[in-house]
Enzyme design. Sequence first.
Site, PDB file in Angstrom:
ATOM      1  N   ASP A 242      49.146 108.045 182.074  1.00 56.95           N
ATOM      2  CA  ASP A 242      49.349 106.612 182.176  1.00 56.95           C
ATOM      3  C   ASP A 242      50.684 106.166 181.598  1.00 56.95           C
ATOM      4  O   ASP A 242      51.118 106.655 180.550  1.00 56.95           O
ATOM      5  CB  ASP A 242      48.206 105.916 181.426  1.00 56.95           C
ATOM      6  CG  ASP A 242      48.418 104.430 181.287  1.00 56.95           C
ATOM      7  OD1 ASP A 242      48.288 103.736 182.306  1.00 56.95           O
ATOM      8  OD2 ASP A 242      48.727 103.965 180.172  1.00 56.95           O
ATOM      9  N   GLU A 315      51.897 108.495 186.372  1.00 57.73           N
ATOM     10  CA  GLU A 315      52.058 107.108 186.794  1.00 57.73           C
ATOM     11  C   GLU A 315      53.444 106.612 186.415  1.00 57.73           C
ATOM     12  O   GLU A 315      53.784 106.520 185.245  1.00 57.73           O
ATOM     13  CB  GLU A 315      51.016 106.203 186.135  1.00 57.73           C
ATOM     14  CG  GLU A 315      51.126 104.766 186.623  1.00 57.73           C
ATOM     15  CD  GLU A 315      50.531 103.736 185.667  1.00 57.73           C
ATOM     16  OE1 GLU A 315      50.038 102.706 186.155  1.00 57.73           O
ATOM     17  OE2 GLU A 315      50.584 103.948 184.445  1.00 57.73           O
TER      18      GLU A 315
END
Length: 601
Positions: A242, A315
């Site tokens: 993330d 990401e």
Amino acid sequence: MACFKVLIAAILVLGIHCALGSAAAVDLDLERATTAADTTRDWWQVAQFYQIYPRSYKDSDGDGIGDLQGIISKLDYLKEIGVTATWLSPIYSSPMADFGYDISDFFDIQPEYGTLADFDELIAEAKKRNIKIILDFVPNHSSDENVWFQKSVKREKGYEDYYMWHDGYVNATTGKREPPSNWLQAFRGSAWEWNDERQQYYLHQFAVKQPDLNYRNPAVVAQMKRVLTYWLDRGVAGFRMDAVPWCFEVLPDADGRYPDEPLSGYTDDPDDSSYLKHIYTQDLRETVEMVFQWRTLLDDYQRIHGGDTRVIMVETYSGLDYVMQFYGNRTTKGAQMPFNFQFIIGGNGDKNNTQLNATGFVKIISSWLSQMPAGQTANWVMGNHDQRRVGSRYGENRIDLMNMLQMFLPGVSITYQGEELGMTDLDISWEDSRDPAACNSNSDIYEQFTRDPARTPFQWSDEANAGFSTNATTWLPINPNYVTVNAKAENSTSPSHLSLYKQLVDLRKSKTLQFGATRYANVGDNVVAIRRYLSGEPSYVLVANVLDTSVSGIDVASAIYATGSYKIKLLNPQAKATVGDSVTLSNLTLEPYAALILESV
């Protein structure tokens, strides 16, 4: 995690601007063409990935919140729709300031989701169905309720510099202490927060309860590697990582000062993250090299423990020149899948691509395939928990078309839960808003920032609460269209979004789509054409009219150098044709939003 940085950079293209009625095909030299002999792929390269947002997937205990036992109860559904691996948004212990992206214990499960025993059961039950589990790894920050942060506040030995601390500066005019720099958080306002106990500011590039870890501290690097190893030991097949671009910030100067970031010129709102160009807080080279270290850890783990390749999905909404670095280079391996968000950030550069024409579609495809390093694998991400749903961004008439496109392009397909059903956004009122990106704003502007509309509960059936929960209420409201848009109804109806999706998954198993070369073009403003071909195997052609006007007399054959005869293999309901019909590619008629997949005869 939200990546609300404004992406102003233009999509890089191959110069495929064409006039109506003309066609432009991509040069074969740019195709990374696959030969008939190149028929080896690792499991992930031909996998169908599926993202689960656990809070909204299935509630097993009637509290209105999805959980691990709920996921276990629906593993047969995942198997039925051809899922190879599913990545779960965070399930770790958390105060839920950002719904799991603020982690208080990286080594345990959030109680409302279940227990470690539930997680182990999930791994075991998924393995029985040949489904792999990918966890969301949140490297940039923890919760302020994490024991690491609490120890850092107290300056306990070994934790003094676990986070980014700074004295700030006293304003000579006002006499008041001010933050160390003008840096802004993703959720509005200063990225610096004063801590009374420690008497210093800490950096938080997301919510105030999400302090940034200090990756220039070797102890932090070692700790986060222990986190990865812990979950590998519990059987995960890899990690979706993330908000990676935020992991490193620029070093302070000799006087300990951090530089202010320049104005972007994009907005006059000084609290909006896009007010600044984040040249000192995002996209540093050290971050790429950190991902290289994590890849080495996963490869070493496989070498020692055996089993299939463990994968990294990164990401990043950064510029493509930076994103491509995550793949690695000739000497160092990086992430197998730096996420390709071009269908999210491309097109019109905003959240509404309902008017995007065929030239725009081809630009998006080319932007990735033309810059991807040789020997790497493409991936296609149409949506996720941070973005408006595909049907709402591209238009409900294009739902099937977008799934067809995603499944037909070369490489890895990654589906966000519900996209296979054609789920769409639900407008969430200010009173019902839960997302901190929205709640940190106000009732006048929250809709610009909210991620709640795409996080509404999964629509399983036409029963109360869409079959998601037996509770009277759910953590977010459920879209009223669940009465017709749900898995049970679509499983028993053909054509439906789900029935076509499952056919596409089956088609992806063909050698041509797994190993074949690709040629793509737009024919005028309306038609996108893609050919997949492999020596000795059937060729397939996708033709899609992406606009609301019909076209006739279209010569697709010349655009993608397709010869021979073709028949219809799959089609969406907008196409007024029948599976098995013969098609003349040099003289094609397509209704508005019609999409066909053709097979060579």
